[in-house]
Design a protein around this motif. Structure first.
Motif, PDB file in Angstrom:
ATOM      1  N   LYS A 141     -16.887  62.693  41.409  1.00 57.21           N
ATOM      2  CA  LYS A 141     -18.641  63.149  40.830  1.00 57.21           C
ATOM      3  C   LYS A 141     -18.460  64.328  41.571  1.00 57.21           C
ATOM      4  O   LYS A 141     -17.816  64.935  41.253  1.00 57.21           O
ATOM      5  CB  LYS A 141     -19.182  62.718  42.892  1.00 57.21           C
ATOM      6  N   PRO A 142     -19.846  64.499  40.702  1.00 61.63           N
ATOM      7  CA  PRO A 142     -19.645  66.239  40.188  1.00 61.63           C
ATOM      8  C   PRO A 142     -19.749  67.022  41.430  1.00 61.63           C
ATOM      9  O   PRO A 142     -19.002  68.012  40.584  1.00 61.63           O
ATOM     10  CB  PRO A 142     -21.478  66.082  38.950  1.00 61.63           C
ATOM     11  N   TRP A 143     -20.279  67.275  42.491  1.00 59.50           N
ATOM     12  CA  TRP A 143     -20.084  68.223  43.264  1.00 59.50           C
ATOM     13  C   TRP A 143     -18.580  67.959  43.936  1.00 59.50           C
ATOM     14  O   TRP A 143     -18.596  69.534  45.168  1.00 59.50           O
ATOM     15  CB  TRP A 143     -20.807  67.597  43.909  1.00 59.50           C
ATOM     16  N   MET A 144     -17.879  67.005  43.770  1.00 64.16           N
ATOM     17  CA  MET A 144     -16.005  67.171  43.956  1.00 64.16           C
ATOM     18  C   MET A 144     -15.415  68.457  44.158  1.00 64.16           C
ATOM     19  O   MET A 144     -15.596  69.174  45.485  1.00 64.16           O
ATOM     20  CB  MET A 144     -15.889  65.845  43.801  1.00 64.16           C
ATOM     21  N   ARG A 145     -15.668  69.086  42.548  1.00 63.13           N
ATOM     22  CA  ARG A 145     -15.109  69.814  42.098  1.00 63.13           C
ATOM     23  C   ARG A 145     -15.313  71.010  43.061  1.00 63.13           C
ATOM     24  O   ARG A 145     -14.132  71.882  43.818  1.00 63.13           O
ATOM     25  CB  ARG A 145     -14.753  70.172  40.327  1.00 63.13           C
ATOM     26  N   MET A 146     -16.618  71.661  42.911  1.00 61.30           N
ATOM     27  CA  MET A 146     -16.514  72.701  43.910  1.00 61.30           C
ATOM     28  C   MET A 146     -16.499  72.778  45.377  1.00 61.30           C
ATOM     29  O   MET A 146     -16.000  73.733  46.316  1.00 61.30           O
ATOM     30  CB  MET A 146     -18.016  72.880  44.115  1.00 61.30           C
ATOM     31  N   MET A 147     -16.680  71.682  45.905  1.00 62.80           N
ATOM     32  CA  MET A 147     -16.446  71.201  47.674  1.00 62.80           C
ATOM     33  C   MET A 147     -15.053  71.374  47.581  1.00 62.80           C
ATOM     34  O   MET A 147     -14.529  71.525  48.683  1.00 62.80           O
ATOM     35  CB  MET A 147     -17.368  69.826  48.107  1.00 62.80           C
ATOM     36  N   ALA A 148     -14.446  70.811  46.897  1.00 61.47           N
ATOM     37  CA  ALA A 148     -12.871  70.835  47.079  1.00 61.47           C
ATOM     38  C   ALA A 148     -12.338  72.191  46.774  1.00 61.47           C
ATOM     39  O   ALA A 148     -11.595  72.280  47.729  1.00 61.47           O
ATOM     40  CB  ALA A 148     -11.743  69.853  46.090  1.00 61.47           C
ATOM     41  N   MET A 149     -13.189  72.754  46.121  1.00 59.88           N
ATOM     42  CA  MET A 149     -13.024  74.442  46.044  1.00 59.88           C
ATOM     43  C   MET A 149     -12.886  74.999  47.418  1.00 59.88           C
ATOM     44  O   MET A 149     -12.342  76.055  47.619  1.00 59.88           O
ATOM     45  CB  MET A 149     -13.231  74.814  44.202  1.00 59.88           C
ATOM     46  N   GLY A 150     -13.889  75.053  48.068  1.00 63.49           N
ATOM     47  CA  GLY A 150     -14.379  75.695  48.695  1.00 63.49           C
ATOM     48  C   GLY A 150     -13.680  75.078  50.345  1.00 63.49           C
ATOM     49  O   GLY A 150     -13.180  76.235  50.511  1.00 63.49           O
ATOM     50  N   ILE A 151     -12.919  74.281  50.561  1.00 63.64           N
ATOM     51  CA  ILE A 151     -12.219  73.991  51.687  1.00 63.64           C
ATOM     52  C   ILE A 151     -11.116  74.261  51.244  1.00 63.64           C
ATOM     53  O   ILE A 151     -10.512  74.347  52.646  1.00 63.64           O
ATOM     54  CB  ILE A 151     -12.146  71.931  51.344  1.00 63.64           C
ATOM     55  N   THR A 155      -6.757  70.318  37.683  1.00 64.37           N
ATOM     56  CA  THR A 155      -5.989  69.269  36.586  1.00 64.37           C
ATOM     57  C   THR A 155      -6.204  67.582  37.087  1.00 64.37           C
ATOM     58  O   THR A 155      -6.217  66.373  37.036  1.00 64.37           O
ATOM     59  CB  THR A 155      -4.819  68.796  36.885  1.00 64.37           C
ATOM     60  N   TYR A 156      -7.093  67.440  38.335  1.00 67.36           N
ATOM     61  CA  TYR A 156      -7.996  66.364  39.226  1.00 67.36           C
ATOM     62  C   TYR A 156      -8.808  65.387  38.789  1.00 67.36           C
ATOM     63  O   TYR A 156     -10.346  65.880  37.714  1.00 67.36           O
ATOM     64  CB  TYR A 156      -7.535  66.613  40.752  1.00 67.36           C
ATOM     65  N   LYS A 157      -9.631  64.444  38.072  1.00 68.40           N
ATOM     66  CA  LYS A 157     -10.348  63.981  37.711  1.00 68.40           C
ATOM     67  C   LYS A 157     -10.885  63.212  39.268  1.00 68.40           C
ATOM     68  O   LYS A 157     -11.020  62.939  39.894  1.00 68.40           O
ATOM     69  CB  LYS A 157      -9.915  62.445  37.486  1.00 68.40           C
ATOM     70  N   PHE A 158     -12.529  63.977  39.285  1.00 64.49           N
ATOM     71  CA  PHE A 158     -13.523  63.706  40.335  1.00 64.49           C
ATOM     72  C   PHE A 158     -14.405  62.851  40.242  1.00 64.49           C
ATOM     73  O   PHE A 158     -15.068  62.667  38.698  1.00 64.49           O
ATOM     74  CB  PHE A 158     -13.908  65.272  40.707  1.00 64.49           C
TER      75      PHE A 158
END
Length: 109
Positions: free
Chosen positions: A67-77, A62-65
């Motif tokens: 930069k395009p890399w942020m969503r996958m990075m956030a999932m990994g973290i 639901t978050y708006k990121f």
């Protein structure tokens, strides 16, 4: 003569090592480390509150990121945080993540 050369060489090596540590990070690298640290702290906070990994993933969607890399990075973290048995407070996670990230970025240079 030999001792003077050894002293000069050791001073030279020490100054090179000091210069390597004193290098500044780019603004983008600092931002990335800070953002990642905040993400890890938020994930730890959710984990300690008893929120499931599935619900945490849904919340990330639901978050708006910006930069395009942020969503996958956030999932990994988030997944790494949930996989860890650690029960450390989120602020300690934030600090540790930031310091490790900065150390990594400096070592890559």
């Amino acid at each position: 003569m030999r001792s003077v050369m050894i002293a000069l060489m050791s001073c030279g090596l020490a100054s090179v090592a000091t210069m390597a540590e004193a290098r500044e990070l780019k603004t983008n690298d600092r931002y990335m480390c800070s953002w990642g640290a905040g993400t890890a702290a938020k994930a730890q906070e959710l984990k300690l509150a008893g929120v499931s990994l599935y619900a945490a993933r849904q919340k990330l969607q639901t978050y708006k990121f910006t930069k395009p890399w942020m969503r996958m990075m956030a999932m990994g973290i988030t997944e790494q945080t949930y996989d860890s048995p650690s029960r450390i407070k989120p602020e300690a996670i934030r600090q540790g993540f930031y310091e490790d990230c900065v150390r990594y970025k400096l070592a890559r240079r």
